[in-house]
Motif scaffolding. Structure first.
Motif, mmCIF file in Angstrom:
data_model
loop_
_atom_site.group_PDB
_atom_site.id
_atom_site.type_symbol
_atom_site.label_atom_id
_atom_site.label_comp_id
_atom_site.label_asym_id
_atom_site.label_seq_id
_atom_site.Cartn_x
_atom_site.Cartn_y
_atom_site.Cartn_z
ATOM 1 N N LEU A 1 0.889 -1.476 -0.316
ATOM 2 C CA LEU A 1 -0.071 0.155 0.493
ATOM 3 C C LEU A 1 0.770 0.967 -0.194
ATOM 4 C CD1 LEU A 1 -2.543 -1.456 2.324
ATOM 5 C CD2 LEU A 1 -2.944 -0.492 -0.123
ATOM 6 N N VAL A 2 1.828 1.155 0.860
ATOM 7 C CA VAL A 2 2.901 2.492 0.785
ATOM 8 C C VAL A 2 3.740 2.412 -0.335
ATOM 9 C CG1 VAL A 2 4.672 3.206 2.327
ATOM 10 C CG2 VAL A 2 3.014 2.174 3.683
ATOM 11 N N GLU B 1 2.082 1.620 -3.609
ATOM 12 C CA GLU B 1 1.571 1.937 -4.377
ATOM 13 C C GLU B 1 1.164 3.491 -4.617
ATOM 14 O OE1 GLU B 1 0.362 0.473 -6.820
ATOM 15 O OE2 GLU B 1 1.406 -0.761 -6.767
ATOM 16 N N GLU B 2 0.922 4.216 -3.073
ATOM 17 C CA GLU B 2 0.687 5.333 -2.520
ATOM 18 C C GLU B 2 1.766 6.628 -3.041
ATOM 19 O OE1 GLU B 2 -0.537 6.010 1.862
ATOM 20 O OE2 GLU B 2 -2.164 4.771 1.010
ATOM 21 N N HIS B 3 2.676 5.679 -3.134
ATOM 22 C CA HIS B 3 3.986 6.578 -3.612
ATOM 23 C C HIS B 3 4.293 6.284 -4.745
ATOM 24 C CE1 HIS B 3 8.224 8.859 -2.575
ATOM 25 N NE2 HIS B 3 8.779 8.150 -3.106
ATOM 26 N N ASN C 1 1.954 6.730 -6.670
ATOM 27 C CA ASN C 1 0.573 7.524 -7.848
ATOM 28 C C ASN C 1 1.683 8.974 -7.530
ATOM 29 O OD1 ASN C 1 -0.854 5.971 -8.150
ATOM 30 N ND2 ASN C 1 -1.770 5.630 -6.125
#
Length: 89
Positions: A75-76, A78-80, A82
């Motif tokens: 999750l971290v 994928e967020e970064h 983005n």
């Protein structure tokens, strides 16, 4: 052969020395497995009480997470990713 030889003299060069250039890619996002962590068996199934897979997410921009379960690290990541896409797009 040519009489011209390469010389390391960069006077008059149009390209700045490497130390003076800004990085072309300020991000280099990747997963790292902390030393000393055990992997679970095939398919992610390990013995009861076995340590879970832990992952650290790092990036050249300074992002470094503590060791966390793979799902949270994903999750971290994928967020970064983005954030990087928004910066470049």
């Amino acid at each position: 052969m040519s009489d011209h030889r390469f010389t390391p003299d960069d006077t008059g060069s149009l390209i700045a020395p490497a130390a003076a250039r800004t990085p072309r890619h300020p991000h280099h996002l990747r997963y790292e497995r902390p030393a000393g962590t055990a992997r679970t068996g095939p398919g992610g199934h390990g013995a009861a009480g076995a340590p879970r897979d832990l992952t650290v997410v790092t990036c050249a921009c300074g992002l470094t997470t503590p060791a966390m379960p793979d799902a949270d690290a994903r999750l971290v990541y994928e967020e970064h990713r983005n954030v990087i896409r928004d910066e470049t797009g």
